[in-house]
Scaffold this motif. Structure first.
Motif, PDB file in Angstrom:
ATOM      1  N   GLY A 289       0.406   8.877  11.029  1.00 62.99           N
ATOM      2  CA  GLY A 289      -0.121   8.577   9.704  1.00 62.99           C
ATOM      3  C   GLY A 289       0.260   7.175   9.263  1.00 62.99           C
ATOM      4  O   GLY A 289       1.309   6.648   9.648  1.00 62.99           O
ATOM      5  N   THR A 290      -0.597   6.559   8.480  1.00 65.51           N
ATOM      6  CA  THR A 290      -0.251   5.308   7.812  1.00 65.51           C
ATOM      7  C   THR A 290      -1.224   5.111   6.659  1.00 65.51           C
ATOM      8  O   THR A 290      -2.052   5.986   6.378  1.00 65.51           O
ATOM      9  CB  THR A 290      -0.251   4.103   8.765  1.00 65.51           C
ATOM     10  N   TYR A 291      -1.144   3.966   5.982  1.00 65.91           N
ATOM     11  CA  TYR A 291      -1.938   3.768   4.777  1.00 65.91           C
ATOM     12  C   TYR A 291      -2.688   2.445   4.834  1.00 65.91           C
ATOM     13  O   TYR A 291      -2.308   1.509   5.534  1.00 65.91           O
ATOM     14  CB  TYR A 291      -1.068   3.851   3.519  1.00 65.91           C
ATOM     15  N   SER A 292      -3.765   2.389   4.075  1.00 66.09           N
ATOM     16  CA  SER A 292      -4.670   1.242   4.135  1.00 66.09           C
ATOM     17  C   SER A 292      -4.361   0.174   3.099  1.00 66.09           C
ATOM     18  O   SER A 292      -4.944  -0.912   3.141  1.00 66.09           O
ATOM     19  CB  SER A 292      -6.117   1.724   3.942  1.00 66.09           C
ATOM     20  N   ASP A 293      -3.432   0.446   2.158  1.00 64.10           N
ATOM     21  CA  ASP A 293      -3.149  -0.507   1.093  1.00 64.10           C
ATOM     22  C   ASP A 293      -2.616  -1.828   1.643  1.00 64.10           C
ATOM     23  O   ASP A 293      -2.904  -2.897   1.101  1.00 64.10           O
ATOM     24  CB  ASP A 293      -2.136   0.077   0.109  1.00 64.10           C
ATOM     25  N   ARG A 294      -1.808  -1.766   2.684  1.00 62.08           N
ATOM     26  CA  ARG A 294      -1.381  -2.979   3.384  1.00 62.08           C
ATOM     27  C   ARG A 294      -2.368  -3.204   4.522  1.00 62.08           C
ATOM     28  O   ARG A 294      -2.442  -2.418   5.468  1.00 62.08           O
ATOM     29  CB  ARG A 294       0.054  -2.844   3.906  1.00 62.08           C
ATOM     30  N   ALA A 295      -3.101  -4.294   4.410  1.00 58.52           N
ATOM     31  CA  ALA A 295      -4.282  -4.494   5.249  1.00 58.52           C
ATOM     32  C   ALA A 295      -3.986  -4.442   6.742  1.00 58.52           C
ATOM     33  O   ALA A 295      -4.848  -4.044   7.528  1.00 58.52           O
ATOM     34  CB  ALA A 295      -4.921  -5.837   4.890  1.00 58.52           C
ATOM     35  N   GLU A 296      -2.781  -4.815   7.153  1.00 63.52           N
ATOM     36  CA  GLU A 296      -2.476  -4.876   8.576  1.00 63.52           C
ATOM     37  C   GLU A 296      -2.177  -3.516   9.185  1.00 63.52           C
ATOM     38  O   GLU A 296      -2.302  -3.340  10.408  1.00 63.52           O
ATOM     39  CB  GLU A 296      -1.275  -5.803   8.823  1.00 63.52           C
ATOM     40  N   LEU A 297      -1.745  -2.552   8.389  1.00 62.50           N
ATOM     41  CA  LEU A 297      -1.238  -1.304   8.961  1.00 62.50           C
ATOM     42  C   LEU A 297      -2.274  -0.497   9.730  1.00 62.50           C
ATOM     43  O   LEU A 297      -1.937   0.073  10.779  1.00 62.50           O
ATOM     44  CB  LEU A 297      -0.571  -0.467   7.876  1.00 62.50           C
TER      45      LEU A 297
ATOM     46  N   GLU B 261      -5.218   5.899   1.588  1.00 67.16           N
ATOM     47  CA  GLU B 261      -4.478   5.100   0.617  1.00 67.16           C
ATOM     48  C   GLU B 261      -3.098   5.721   0.432  1.00 67.16           C
ATOM     49  O   GLU B 261      -2.918   6.938   0.551  1.00 67.16           O
ATOM     50  CB  GLU B 261      -5.230   5.034  -0.717  1.00 67.16           C
ATOM     51  N   TYR B 262      -2.127   4.867   0.100  1.00 67.23           N
ATOM     52  CA  TYR B 262      -0.743   5.344   0.052  1.00 67.23           C
ATOM     53  C   TYR B 262      -0.557   6.508  -0.928  1.00 67.23           C
ATOM     54  O   TYR B 262       0.136   7.474  -0.632  1.00 67.23           O
ATOM     55  CB  TYR B 262       0.202   4.201  -0.334  1.00 67.23           C
ATOM     56  N   ALA B 263      -1.196   6.407  -2.082  1.00 65.86           N
ATOM     57  CA  ALA B 263      -1.031   7.452  -3.091  1.00 65.86           C
ATOM     58  C   ALA B 263      -1.500   8.808  -2.585  1.00 65.86           C
ATOM     59  O   ALA B 263      -1.031   9.852  -3.061  1.00 65.86           O
ATOM     60  CB  ALA B 263      -1.803   7.088  -4.361  1.00 65.86           C
ATOM     61  N   ASN B 264      -2.402   8.798  -1.615  1.00 65.32           N
ATOM     62  CA  ASN B 264      -2.962  10.048  -1.104  1.00 65.32           C
ATOM     63  C   ASN B 264      -2.285  10.551   0.159  1.00 65.32           C
ATOM     64  O   ASN B 264      -2.649  11.624   0.658  1.00 65.32           O
ATOM     65  CB  ASN B 264      -4.457   9.867  -0.824  1.00 65.32           C
ATOM     66  N   ILE B 265      -1.312   9.809   0.666  1.00 62.78           N
ATOM     67  CA  ILE B 265      -0.682  10.220   1.922  1.00 62.78           C
ATOM     68  C   ILE B 265       0.833  10.369   1.814  1.00 62.78           C
ATOM     69  O   ILE B 265       1.455  11.030   2.634  1.00 62.78           O
ATOM     70  CB  ILE B 265      -1.037   9.219   3.052  1.00 62.78           C
ATOM     71  N   GLU B 266       1.451   9.802   0.774  1.00 62.76           N
ATOM     72  CA  GLU B 266       2.905   9.814   0.685  1.00 62.76           C
ATOM     73  C   GLU B 266       3.478  11.224   0.691  1.00 62.76           C
ATOM     74  O   GLU B 266       4.456  11.501   1.399  1.00 62.76           O
ATOM     75  CB  GLU B 266       3.370   9.080  -0.577  1.00 62.76           C
ATOM     76  N   SER B 267       2.902  12.125  -0.079  1.00 61.16           N
ATOM     77  CA  SER B 267       3.475  13.472  -0.164  1.00 61.16           C
ATOM     78  C   SER B 267       3.449  14.176   1.181  1.00 61.16           C
ATOM     79  O   SER B 267       4.405  14.874   1.552  1.00 61.16           O
ATOM     80  CB  SER B 267       2.727  14.302  -1.215  1.00 61.16           C
TER      81      SER B 267
END
Length: 495
Positions: free
Chosen positions: A341-349, A373-379
């Motif tokens: 898993g990772t998030y798209s908010d940081r463009a490079e990840l 997006e981070y808000a949707n994956i952190e939990s």
């Protein structure tokens, strides 16, 4: 060797610019005029907790100079006066003298009781702010002094109280189930309006104890799309742009960007509690399969540093103290399926994830990716729903000291334990680092704790990022802070 810059297609640039058209019009109560221009800021991450200081949103409040703490840190991480003018330790207690003549943005006075109220809310929150992981903290006021007591003797209390998550707000902020910072800070700018996850406005607070700010206000826009943020700088839609993607940095006017090594590590956290990576030999296999140099050169275009440990070049003493780490032998993957898993908010990840997918598949794993997006994956990440998670993690963000980060991420009861990790030897090393007095001995203990974590392969540090910040030509004295605590200060203005 640096990979040639990837040019932004005209259609993409046009679309990105369109996203920002009109979004930075002044919406505060004080318009640009004879006193100067309002500062337009493009942020990467939108608020995730309504700008509650008890969350990572606290760092936005700090970067806007609206919420302040008892203590601040200088460039090397030493504690300096802020809302407290002095302090002294006596065993488990620290007594802080509160600055006179400070008012909150609602006109009420800063008092010892107000400080105690803010600290008590933070100390009793569920979950606690990261900086208080493993810390029992109580506060008591006596006139203009506040005594902070911890469950065990803690040499890091002043540095802890510098964390933006322990900002001091007016009583009005705490009337309800959530903490509302609007009109409740003490800084040179008053937060006046928040439009959900899209924008925010701040006006200069002329009653600021530290002197009148040079700019009349700040207009903030949250722009998760990295291409759009870069376009905002190029087209003049924003004055200050944080987190310019490396793919865009090369095509911008180099005089408008600043690049600084920062205490932020791009790390692959491996789930040690269940699934494929419960097996330490397969964690070792994943670590050996990763080619961090190719990620730095290919994804970051050379604008990052290959990681030798969890702590990077922003803390030069770490490399000086580090020695070879003993690790388990690598097993041989045989087609096990893993989900990263990772998030798209940081463009490079997302691109880092795609590169890792190829590297791990070459080693014998089958790899699925889950990017949101981070808000949707952190939990889900915190709940251990992934076999591995890629995180761009600040290592000294909260206290200026990495012991708190190590405890939060790798302590058995750490609040940000993405690896679902529990190890008595590591816990002992973390406890030693936390209890050692500040200075050389503490730094040595921190590196010993880092080695204990690395020896388990619960996390694989890949690279250390750099701050790439964009400042328009007319911007004067914007902060370039590796800790990401400061951005717009009382001295910042636009010509």
């Amino acid at each position: 060797m640096r990979v040639p810059a990837r040019l932004l297609p005209l259609t993409a640039a046009t679309a990105a610019s369109a996203l920002l058209t009109g979004c930075f019009s002044s919406v505060g109560t004080e318009e640009a005029g004879s006193e100067g221009k309002r500062i337009r800021v493009a942020h990467m991450l939108p608020p995730r907790s309504g700008l509650s200081p008890l969350s990572d949103d606290a760092f936005k409040l700090s970067r806007w100079s609206t919420a302040e703490t008892l203590v601040k840190l200088n460039a090397v991480g030493d504690a300096q006066p802020a809302l407290a003018t002095e302090w002294e330790q006596s065993g488990k207690s620290w007594t802080f003298t509160i600055r006179d003549g400070v008012t909150f943005h609602d006109g009420t006075k800063l008092t010892g009781e107000a400080v105690v109220n803010s600290l008590t809310v933070a100390a009793t929150a569920s979950p606690k702010p990261r900086i208080l992981d493993g810390v029992e903290l109580t506060a008591k006021a006596d006139g203009n002094t506040v005594t902070v007591t911890t469950g065990t003797e803690d040499p890091l209390v002043p540095q802890r109280l510098s964390s933006p998550q322990l900002s001091i707000l007016a009583a009005k902020a705490y009337k309800g189930k959530t903490v509302n910072p609007v009109g409740a800070g003490t800084g040179p700018f008053e937060l006046t309006k928040v439009n959900g996850t899209s924008s925010a406005s701040l006006d200069r607070y002329d009653g600021y104890w530290g002197g009148k700010a040079k700019a009349p206000g700040i207009d903030v826009k949250f722009v998760p799309d990295g291409t759009a943020r870069a376009a905002a700088l190029r087209t003049g839609e924003a004055d200050i742009v944080e987190a310019i993607p490396v793919s865009q940095a090369a095509v911008l006017d180099q005089d408008l960007i600043t690049e600084v090594p920062m205490p932020r590590t791009n790390t692959l956290y491996l789930n040690t509690e269940k699934g494929v990576f419960k097996d330490v030999s397969l964690r070792a296999a994943a670590r050996e399969a990763i080619d961090a140099k190719s990620i730095v050169e290919g994804v970051y275009e050379g604008r990052a540093d290959v990681a030798e440990g969890l702590l990077g070049p922003a803390l030069p003493w770490a490399a000086e103290l580090r020695s070879t780490v003993k690790r388990a032998a690598a097993g041989k993957p045989s087609g096990q399926t893993i989900t990263i898993g990772t998030y798209s908010d940081r463009a490079e990840l997302p691109e880092v994830a795609a590169t890792l997918q190829q590297q791990l598949q070459k080693a014998g794993f089958k790899v699925k990716l889950d990017v949101r997006e981070y808000a949707n994956i952190e939990s889900d990440a915190l709940a251990g729903e992934f076999d591995a998670f890629i995180l761009s993690r600040a290592t000294v963000l909260d206290s200026g000291d990495p012991a708190a980060y190590l405890y939060s991420d790798f302590g058995s009861d750490g609040s940000f334990n993405l690896s679902q990790f529990a190890d008595k030897t590591v816990d002992a090393a973390l406890d030693k680092a936390s209890e050692t007095a500040t200075g050389d001995a503490r730094r040595k203990a921190v590196i010993e704790a880092e080695a204990a974590v690395l020896g388990t392969d619960a996390a694989v540090p890949m690279l250390h990022e750099r701050v790439i910040q964009g400042d328009a030509a007319g911007v004067v004295d914007a902060a370039h802070d590796p800790r990401e605590r400061e951005l717009v200060t009382a001295d910042t203005y636009v010509k």
